[in-house]
Design a protein around this motif. Structure first.
Motif, PDB file in Angstrom:
ATOM      1  N   GLN A  91      14.512   7.486   5.805  1.00 40.14           N
ATOM      2  CA  GLN A  91      15.198   7.252   4.954  1.00 40.14           C
ATOM      3  C   GLN A  91      13.502   5.978   3.885  1.00 40.14           C
ATOM      4  N   ASN A  92      13.377   6.361   3.357  1.00 37.64           N
ATOM      5  CA  ASN A  92      12.357   6.041   2.743  1.00 37.64           C
ATOM      6  C   ASN A  92      12.908   5.142   1.870  1.00 37.64           C
ATOM      7  N   GLY A  93      14.026   5.764   1.189  1.00 38.95           N
ATOM      8  CA  GLY A  93      15.120   4.657  -0.228  1.00 38.95           C
ATOM      9  C   GLY A  93      14.902   4.839  -1.137  1.00 38.95           C
ATOM     10  N   HIS A  94      16.006   3.519  -1.726  1.00 43.31           N
ATOM     11  CA  HIS A  94      15.962   4.102  -3.122  1.00 43.31           C
ATOM     12  C   HIS A  94      15.096   3.407  -4.112  1.00 43.31           C
ATOM     13  N   SER A  95      13.855   2.971  -2.972  1.00 44.80           N
ATOM     14  CA  SER A  95      12.384   2.863  -4.239  1.00 44.80           C
ATOM     15  C   SER A  95      12.228   3.508  -5.074  1.00 44.80           C
ATOM     16  N   PRO A  96      11.472   3.406  -6.087  1.00 43.69           N
ATOM     17  CA  PRO A  96      10.209   4.382  -6.978  1.00 43.69           C
ATOM     18  C   PRO A  96       8.968   4.540  -6.748  1.00 43.69           C
ATOM     19  N   ASP A  97       8.927   2.947  -5.785  1.00 41.91           N
ATOM     20  CA  ASP A  97       7.189   2.962  -5.374  1.00 41.91           C
ATOM     21  C   ASP A  97       6.470   3.655  -4.138  1.00 41.91           C
ATOM     22  N   GLU A 135      16.479  10.621   3.500  1.00 39.27           N
ATOM     23  CA  GLU A 135      17.516  10.145   2.554  1.00 39.27           C
ATOM     24  C   GLU A 135      16.424   9.599   1.685  1.00 39.27           C
ATOM     25  N   PRO A 136      15.667   9.967   0.604  1.00 43.72           N
ATOM     26  CA  PRO A 136      14.600   9.424  -0.772  1.00 43.72           C
ATOM     27  C   PRO A 136      15.709   8.591  -1.663  1.00 43.72           C
ATOM     28  N   LEU A 137      14.666   8.372  -3.143  1.00 41.55           N
ATOM     29  CA  LEU A 137      15.327   8.351  -3.444  1.00 41.55           C
ATOM     30  C   LEU A 137      16.300   9.082  -4.461  1.00 41.55           C
ATOM     31  N   LEU A 180      14.695   8.952 -12.611  1.00 39.23           N
ATOM     32  CA  LEU A 180      14.903  10.612 -13.438  1.00 39.23           C
ATOM     33  C   LEU A 180      14.307  11.056 -12.432  1.00 39.23           C
ATOM     34  N   ALA A 181      14.500  12.256 -12.679  1.00 36.80           N
ATOM     35  CA  ALA A 181      13.541  13.649 -12.564  1.00 36.80           C
ATOM     36  C   ALA A 181      12.352  13.392 -12.052  1.00 36.80           C
ATOM     37  N   ALA A 182      11.828  12.511 -13.050  1.00 33.60           N
ATOM     38  CA  ALA A 182      10.385  12.595 -12.258  1.00 33.60           C
ATOM     39  C   ALA A 182      10.077  11.718 -11.640  1.00 33.60           C
ATOM     40  N   ASP A 183      11.093  10.749 -11.192  1.00 33.08           N
ATOM     41  CA  ASP A 183      10.835   9.796  -9.663  1.00 33.08           C
ATOM     42  C   ASP A 183      11.410  10.348  -8.309  1.00 33.08           C
ATOM     43  N   VAL A 184      12.571  11.695  -8.566  1.00 31.07           N
ATOM     44  CA  VAL A 184      12.702  11.994  -7.209  1.00 31.07           C
ATOM     45  C   VAL A 184      11.044  12.777  -7.146  1.00 31.07           C
ATOM     46  N   ARG A 185      10.778  13.767  -7.890  1.00 28.64           N
ATOM     47  CA  ARG A 185       9.830  14.271  -7.807  1.00 28.64           C
ATOM     48  C   ARG A 185       8.671  13.589  -6.998  1.00 28.64           C
ATOM     49  N   LYS A 191     -12.059   7.592  -3.522  1.00 27.57           N
ATOM     50  CA  LYS A 191     -11.768   6.203  -4.616  1.00 27.57           C
ATOM     51  C   LYS A 191     -12.626   5.049  -5.506  1.00 27.57           C
ATOM     52  N   GLY A 192     -11.282   5.225  -6.409  1.00 33.31           N
ATOM     53  CA  GLY A 192     -12.753   4.835  -7.519  1.00 33.31           C
ATOM     54  C   GLY A 192     -13.152   3.047  -6.981  1.00 33.31           C
ATOM     55  N   GLU A 193     -13.471   3.241  -7.808  1.00 34.75           N
ATOM     56  CA  GLU A 193     -14.465   1.301  -7.805  1.00 34.75           C
ATOM     57  C   GLU A 193     -13.200   0.469  -8.435  1.00 34.75           C
ATOM     58  N   ILE A 194     -12.166   0.928  -8.882  1.00 31.45           N
ATOM     59  CA  ILE A 194     -10.484   0.014  -8.475  1.00 31.45           C
ATOM     60  C   ILE A 194      -9.373   0.643  -7.903  1.00 31.45           C
ATOM     61  N   PRO A 195      -9.134   0.914  -6.912  1.00 30.62           N
ATOM     62  CA  PRO A 195      -8.766   1.426  -5.579  1.00 30.62           C
ATOM     63  C   PRO A 195      -6.340   1.516  -6.088  1.00 30.62           C
ATOM     64  N   THR A 196      -6.673   0.417  -6.510  1.00 28.51           N
ATOM     65  CA  THR A 196      -5.150   0.499  -7.578  1.00 28.51           C
ATOM     66  C   THR A 196      -5.184   1.369  -8.170  1.00 28.51           C
ATOM     67  N   SER A 197      -6.341   1.443  -8.900  1.00 29.10           N
ATOM     68  CA  SER A 197      -6.067   3.296  -9.845  1.00 29.10           C
ATOM     69  C   SER A 197      -6.151   4.367  -9.387  1.00 29.10           C
ATOM     70  N   ILE A 198      -6.612   4.924  -8.473  1.00 30.52           N
ATOM     71  CA  ILE A 198      -8.197   5.673  -7.768  1.00 30.52           C
ATOM     72  C   ILE A 198      -7.487   5.386  -6.918  1.00 30.52           C
ATOM     73  N   PRO A 199      -7.211   5.653  -4.952  1.00 29.63           N
ATOM     74  CA  PRO A 199      -5.808   6.979  -5.298  1.00 29.63           C
ATOM     75  C   PRO A 199      -4.283   5.982  -5.549  1.00 29.63           C
ATOM     76  N   GLY A 200      -4.938   5.406  -6.340  1.00 28.38           N
ATOM     77  CA  GLY A 200      -3.622   4.341  -6.867  1.00 28.38           C
ATOM     78  C   GLY A 200      -2.178   3.652  -5.964  1.00 28.38           C
ATOM     79  N   GLU A 201      -1.424   2.843  -5.619  1.00 31.43           N
ATOM     80  CA  GLU A 201      -0.076   2.177  -6.140  1.00 31.43           C
ATOM     81  C   GLU A 201       1.207   2.618  -6.594  1.00 31.43           C
ATOM     82  N   GLY A 202       2.386   1.382  -6.229  1.00 30.54           N
ATOM     83  CA  GLY A 202       3.039   1.501  -7.131  1.00 30.54           C
ATOM     84  C   GLY A 202       3.796   3.045  -7.401  1.00 30.54           C
ATOM     85  N   ARG A 203       3.989   3.716  -8.281  1.00 31.97           N
ATOM     86  CA  ARG A 203       4.387   4.995  -9.224  1.00 31.97           C
ATOM     87  C   ARG A 203       3.345   5.717  -9.449  1.00 31.97           C
ATOM     88  N   TYR A 204       2.153   5.034  -9.274  1.00 31.78           N
ATOM     89  CA  TYR A 204       1.239   6.083  -9.242  1.00 31.78           C
ATOM     90  C   TYR A 204       0.092   6.214  -8.533  1.00 31.78           C
TER      91      TYR A 204
END
Length: 480
Positions: free
Chosen positions: A246-252, A276-278, A295-300, A377-390
């Motif tokens: 149950q990864n749960g009701h976070s969008p990240d 049970e995802p978001l 939103l739909a984008a979050d559940v996709r 991985k990019g020079e800034i890994p939080t951009s690629i592959p990214g974190e959070g919602r991205y």
């Protein structure tokens, strides 16, 4: 005789014959493949005859408890039409299902005792007859019931506790025996953490009872607490056929959906998916006042994060539907649902889940693996592959005949082309909002790395890059 009607019927017959437009057969034909089982590589589910099974579930926890027959028909027919093949529902439902009757005035138990299911002589005469009706209807429409015997509060919460190991086994055997010949998947647990010897004993006794009742003919899993996994408590138990998160009701992605890959890498190997995802239109992190609703984008995003990191299927949910919220029934809403369950049937996220299933089924299925190394991985890994919602995630098959990258945003990224073994590559963009695929390039596979950017640059619009070894001549992504 009505000759215009007759001529119309003859015309339809000719059209069906000429264009091979056969009337749609009942979806229950899928059950002709035999019982479900775990695949030989322990990563997926499949039928007895070897046909892969993509678990596409919907969350209807209060289905047995709150809907009458007509309402259940409406709900199930809608979900079958949208391509769902598993409906997750609870016999002893969370919202006082032990003490508040179903629409026909029936309770599930006598004297709140799981050892005494309230079964009466005759048809349509008790709570379990109504459960039978819903299961039969779902099966008729080609869907399994992901059957939770009870919500967790009744074996976990002290103020609601009605289970002991003894009556849990008896209750499990009753259910197993009654539904032995139905198309169901057992799901124990019910959104609670296993924290004591008593919790372990009750759960294991219920699993033992179910297996005694149905002869071990159905698969069994366990629905855990939010941000947890069944593997944390029962991974080494023989009765647990596959792990449920149950990864749960976070969008990240971070610290939530990354857990799917963690379970995929556990030993011994067991299939894993997110039960049970978001949910769509759910308060984000249960904090609508600060973060609003999903939103739909979050559940996709959760769908593809899970699939590309090793899940064998996925469950969708809508915040109004799990509780079957209906303002006309004057039921207390849980956590501020935005609409009635009937309105929520047509929210866009539900219709978009099928595109993930079709995408996975359009390429070799049982050899698919997660592979983070596909994304450089990019020079800034939080951009690629990214974190959070991205977060960008990637998958491929073991033979390197295809690879896929999920792009939640329009951001330039680089692919390790050595994962594709062919000399020529076909590159597609797959739209997860409508299931359309666009072949945008065919090129010689001579570079170790290649950079791409999705069609909507800089936007919060997701796309999927599909790279095929051209020699295999796969169909367009999402097509048979």
């Amino acid at each position: 005789m009505n000759f215009p009607v007759l001529s119309n019927l003859l015309l339809l017959t000719v059209l069906f014959s000429y264009f091979d437009l056969k009337p749609k057969q009942p979806e229950q034909d899928i059950f002709s493949h035999g019982k479900l089982k775990v695949s030989e590589n322990k990563r997926f589910l499949q039928y007895q005859d070897g046909t892969p099974f993509f678990y596409l579930g919907d969350t209807a926890w209060e289905l047995f408890h709150r809907l009458n027959k007509e309402e259940a028909d409406k709900y199930l027919e809608d979900r079958a039409g949208k391509g769902f093949n598993v409906i997750q529902a609870v016999a002893l439902a969370e919202l006082d299902g032990h003490t508040v009757p179903n629409p026909y005035g029936y309770l599930p138990l006598d004297d709140l005792d799981p050892a005494q299911p309230a079964v009466r002589e005759g048809a349509d005469n008790d709570y379990w007859d109504h459960v039978d009706y819903i299961i039969d209807k779902a099966n008729e429409l080609g869907m399994y019931i992901g059957f939770l015997p009870t919500w967790g509060r009744y074996w976990h919460d002290e103020e609601s506790l009605i289970f002991t190991p003894e009556n849990a086994r008896m209750y499990g055997e009753f259910l197993g025996r009654r539904y032995k010949d139905k198309n169901i998947i057992w799901i124990l647990g019910g959104d609670r953490e296993v924290t004591s010897d008593l919790h372990y004993a009750i759960t294991r006794a219920m699993a033992e009872g179910i297996k005694a009742g149905d002869g071990g003919t159905h698969l069994i899993s366990f629905h855990p607490r939010g941000a947890r996994s069944s593997a944390e408590s029962f991974h080494n138990d023989d009765w647990l056929d596959f792990n449920m998160l149950q990864n749960g009701h976070s969008p990240d992605y971070t610290n939530r959906y990354s857990k799917t890959l963690e379970d995929y890498n556990r030993e011994p190997v067991k299939p894993v998916f997110d039960g049970e995802p978001l949910y769509e239109d759910h308060p984000l992190n249960f904090d609508a006042a600060r973060q609003g609703h999903s939103l739909a984008a979050d559940v996709r995003r959760t769908l593809y994060w899970n699939l590309f990191e090793g899940a064998f299927g996925h469950t969708y949910g809508h915040h109004s539907i799990w509780q079957m919220y209906d303002p006309e029934k004057k039921r207390r809403p849980v956590n501020n649902p935005l609409m009635s369950w009937k309105e929520a049937l047509d929210q866009p996220g539900a219709s978009q889940m099928i595109h993930g299933k079709k995408l996975m089924e359009s390429r070799p299925f049982l050899t698919r693996i997660p592979d983070p190394s596909i994304i450089v991985k990019g020079e800034i890994p939080t951009s690629i592959p990214g974190e959070g919602r991205y977060r960008f995630v990637a998958t491929r098959d073991t033979d390197g005949t295809y690879a896929m990258v999920y792009c939640p945003v329009g951001r330039s990224f680089t692919v390790n082309m050595k994962v594709i073994k062919g000399m020529k590559v076909k590159a597609w963009w797959y739209n997860p909002r409508n299931g359309e695929a666009n072949l945008f390039e065919t090129f010689d596979n001579v570079q170790d790395e290649r950079t791409f950017i999705s069609p909507d640059k800089g936007e919060l619009t997701d796309w999927i890059l599909v790279l095929d070894d051209a020699a295999f001549n796969y169909p367009a992504p999402g097509k048979e």
